[in-house]
Design an enzyme around this catalytic site. Structure first.
Site, short mmCIF file in Angstrom:
data_model
loop_
_atom_site.label_atom_id
_atom_site.label_comp_id
_atom_site.label_asym_id
_atom_site.label_seq_id
_atom_site.Cartn_x
_atom_site.Cartn_y
_atom_site.Cartn_z
N CYS A 1 -9.59 5.37 66.98
CA CYS A 1 -10.98 5.79 66.80
C CYS A 1 -11.78 5.46 68.07
O CYS A 1 -11.72 4.35 68.58
CB CYS A 1 -11.56 5.06 65.59
SG CYS A 1 -13.35 5.18 65.44
N ASP A 2 -12.54 6.43 68.57
CA ASP A 2 -13.32 6.22 69.80
C ASP A 2 -14.35 5.11 69.65
O ASP A 2 -14.57 4.33 70.58
CB ASP A 2 -14.03 7.52 70.22
CG ASP A 2 -13.05 8.54 70.77
OD1 ASP A 2 -11.93 8.16 71.18
OD2 ASP A 2 -13.40 9.74 70.79
#
Length: 115
Positions: free
Chosen positions: A11-12
């Site tokens: 996940c960024d």
């Protein structure tokens, strides 16, 4: 401070939050939902402290893939069941600092938590 970050590694937002913690020399444990799993008790704790509608990630593809019926009949109980089954539906990151929960990541927010 005892700090645990909950989420999924690709996940960024998780990557940004980890980078921020590392830059501040803040030691933390990372709980990977995909590898370590998550149980109903923990999801229920997140929901009771943060609110199930806050914990449920409605912007992700996992949520968007639900049927219209699933979305229209969502309540706390069904949302918890779905988040346990599909942890990608949990908004990320959730940070537990000395047993206090925080959700999301913004540098200012983390500065306040660790000040």
């Amino acid at each position: 401070m005892n700090t645990t970050m909950f989420g999924i590694p690709n996940c960024d937002t998780i990557k940004k939050a980890k980078k921020w913690l590392d830059a501040q020399d803040i030691t933390f444990q990372f709980h990977d939902y995909r590898k370590q799993g998550i149980d109903k008790a923990l999801v229920s704790q997140f929901c009771s402290e943060l609110g199930w509608e806050t914990v449920l990630n409605k912007r992700g593809t996992t949520y968007r893939q639900l049927t219209d019926e699933q979305k229209s009949t969502l309540d706390e109980k069904s949302a918890i069941e779905l988040m346990v089954e599909m942890p990608a539906m949990i908004k990320r990151p959730i940070l537990m600092v000395d047993n206090q929960l925080h959700i999301g990541f913004k540098p200012e927010q983390y500065s306040n938590i660790f000040s």
